[in-house]
Write an enzyme that holds these catalytic residues in place. Structure first.
Site, PDB file in Angstrom:
ATOM      1  N   ILE A  61       0.647  -1.126  -0.115  1.00  0.00           N
ATOM      2  CA  ILE A  61       0.090  -0.036  -0.149  1.00  0.00           C
ATOM      3  C   ILE A  61       1.016   1.392  -0.047  1.00  0.00           C
ATOM      4  O   ILE A  61       0.469   2.329  -0.258  1.00  0.00           O
ATOM      5  CB  ILE A  61      -0.851  -0.002   1.241  1.00  0.00           C
ATOM      6  CG1 ILE A  61      -2.105   0.907   1.088  1.00  0.00           C
ATOM      7  CG2 ILE A  61      -0.122   0.255   2.556  1.00  0.00           C
ATOM      8  CD1 ILE A  61      -3.017   0.891   2.018  1.00  0.00           C
ATOM      9  N   LYS A  62       1.987   1.093   0.387  1.00  0.00           N
ATOM     10  CA  LYS A  62       2.933   2.376   0.615  1.00  0.00           C
ATOM     11  C   LYS A  62       3.194   2.997  -0.839  1.00  0.00           C
ATOM     12  O   LYS A  62       3.992   4.047  -0.716  1.00  0.00           O
ATOM     13  CB  LYS A  62       4.458   2.073   1.480  1.00  0.00           C
ATOM     14  CG  LYS A  62       3.805   1.493   2.829  1.00  0.00           C
ATOM     15  CD  LYS A  62       3.402   2.721   3.608  1.00  0.00           C
ATOM     16  CE  LYS A  62       3.345   2.326   5.061  1.00  0.00           C
ATOM     17  NZ  LYS A  62       2.941   3.485   5.980  1.00  0.00           N
ATOM     18  N   ASP A  63       3.281   1.999  -1.819  1.00  0.00           N
ATOM     19  CA  ASP A  63       3.381   2.776  -3.314  1.00  0.00           C
ATOM     20  C   ASP A  63       2.703   4.209  -3.674  1.00  0.00           C
ATOM     21  O   ASP A  63       3.002   5.032  -4.153  1.00  0.00           O
ATOM     22  CB  ASP A  63       2.988   1.603  -4.377  1.00  0.00           C
ATOM     23  CG  ASP A  63       4.164   0.645  -4.242  1.00  0.00           C
ATOM     24  OD1 ASP A  63       4.896   0.631  -3.612  1.00  0.00           O
ATOM     25  OD2 ASP A  63       4.082  -0.126  -5.532  1.00  0.00           O
TER      26      ASP A  63
END
Length: 478
Positions: A61-63
């Site tokens: 999700i950090k993308d």
């Protein structure tokens, strides 16, 4: 001339509906991740959905926030061509920053706590990021605390941009403008609860802000590791002293500036064991390979669902891919070493033999195999000695010093020495212990700089090293 089109196999047309023309860049694949309904778990009266953030190109999700923070820094003039991005990260934000920043020509320096998985570190370095490892057992204010260290590096490096996901407003903005709207659209605007964790607080705050406007009925539910200060703070209003936890990426020893805890309607504290069991169940039951924090979220989501007295639609997240944790969460021996797996206890030396020959888990070598084979097996299994077995009978022990003593010498003939059989280097004079003996029997063995060889009667059980004893004592101290 007419052209006849071959009929597609049953179901092929619907499968093709998910295909799109080629994308210009892998960065165009960030976001718009799929949602799957979980049907193999007991969800009470509720329906439980899970959004696969592991499908982002960096695997997490950090993308989303990496793309958002870099774009915002460029727009504000904080990040100029050829500049350096510095960040404190549990791994995934760093992966996202490297995924987005390195193709743009930025140097990436990441400060990572030493409890992070080997796969994450290898992935970061393969992307081209510079990784600085630091201690995971110290808190904010300590010079080796990962956030303080990253901030110091950025301050001392000309032209550096400290991404600071914990306070950067572009972090929650990414979730308010993408993650929240996607969930709302995918579930046709009918969402009763969203279960999230807090690392930096961006997901909670961004998704929570979106649903507060778009769907006021939607509750934000916090899944927090036991040891983190966040869930206890929400439940009692008091800041407790932080403990320790194994799950990576979520849980904190302080309240991040980006975490708006006022959005949380309910909070659950989830043990490491519950998290690990849940994420392994997710793979075995639903075929979804997810990381350790996803197990925390799933465990909390299931508890929330089972507590409801009326049907609700609940969604949670696969925060990252389980590919990043194959050497941890999905390694039975690692779980046992951490005390996170159910294991029969006997109160004797059997409790310390992690890989037993009886179950086929012992790494061993035959007397006629080459020393090169023995060396390779040690390297692959991360051990420094091997039992030598001949038709199931223990005939010796070979360790690193035995191999080194045999192969050292002139360059000429070295390859032949590596190909010499193990029996030419092994130690065949063995001192053994019985499985029924207690821990006290180990110290004399270690004083002789030997490994403990454990038998049950005439049957070889396995080896015990100093590390095995230290790990056993650590587990018993908890």
């Amino acid at each position: 001339m007419s052209v006849h089109r071959k009929a597609a196999p049953d179901g092929a047309e619907s499968n093709l509906s998910r295909l799109r023309p080629p994308y210009a860049s892998v960065l165009d694949l960030i976001g718009q991740t799929p949602i799957v309904e979980l049907t193999k778990f007991d969800t009470g009266k509720c329906r439980l959905f899970i959004k696969l953030e592991s499908q982002n190109p960096g695997g997490s999700i950090k993308d989303r926030i990496a793309l958002s923070m870099i774009a915002a820094a460029e727009k504000a003039g904080q990040l100029k061509p050829g500049g350096t991005i510095v960040e404190a990260t549990a791994g995934n934000t760093g992966l996202g920053l490297a995924q987005v920043g390195i193709p743009k020509g930025y140097r990436i320096i990441l400060v990572v706590p030493d409890k992070m998985s080997r796969e994450k570190i290898q992935h970061l370095r393969a992307l081209g990021a510079e990784v600085r490892m630091t201690r995971s057992d110290v808190g904010k204010g300590h010079p080796e605390y990962y956030q303080d260290m990253a901030e110091k590096i950025a301050a001392e490096l000309p032209g550096a941009f400290y991404a600071n996901q914990f306070a950067n407003p572009a972090n929650p903005l990414a979730h308010e403008t993408t993650t929240g709207p996607e969930i709302f659209t995918q579930l046709n605007g009918d969402v009763d609860a969203v279960v999230v964790g807090v690392g930096s607080g961006g997901t909670l705050t961004g998704v929570g802000r979106f649903f507060a406007k778009a769907s006021p009925k939607t509750e934000m539910v916090l899944a927090d590791p036991v040891g983190s200060v966040l869930a206890p703070l929400i439940k009692t209003g008091k800041m407790e002293e932080a403990g320790s936890w194994t799950v990576e990426g979520i849980g904190e020893d302080f309240v991040p500036p980006n975490a708006d805890l006022s959005l949380v309607k309910k909070a659950y504290s989830i043990t490491d064991k519950q998290s690990m069991l849940a994420v392994r169940d997710l793979l075995s039951k639903e075929g979804i390979l997810a990381g350790s924090s996803s197990g925390t979220l799933l465990s909390a989501a299931l508890r929330y669902c089972r507590e409801q007295t009326s049907p609700k639609r609940v969604v949670t997240l696969v925060c990252d891919s389980g590919n990043k944790y194959l050497s941890k969460v999905f390694d039975d021996f690692w779980l046992a070493e951490q005390g996170l797996a159910e294991r029969e206890q006997h109160g004797d030396l059997r409790d310390l033999v992690m890989r037993t020959y009886r179950t086929g888990d012992t790494v061993w070598v035959g007397p006629d195999e080459s020393l090169l084979n023995a060396y390779g097996r040690m390297r692959r299994s991360d051990v420094s000695q091997l039992p030598v077995l001949d038709n199931g009978r223990l005939v010796g022990i070979v360790d690193e010093s035995d191999i080194l003593a045999k192969v050292d010498g002139p360059y000429d003939g070295r390859w032949d020495r590596f190909n010499a059989p193990v029996l030419t280097a092994m130690t065949s004079t063995l001192h053994t212990l019985q499985a029924s003996q207690t821990l006290d029997a180990l110290l004399p063995v270690f004083d002789r700089n030997e490994v403990a060889i454990v038998f049950d009667g005439d049957e070889f059980i396995g080896l015990i090293t100093r590390i095995d004893l230290i790990n056993h004592l650590r587990r018993r101290a908890k």
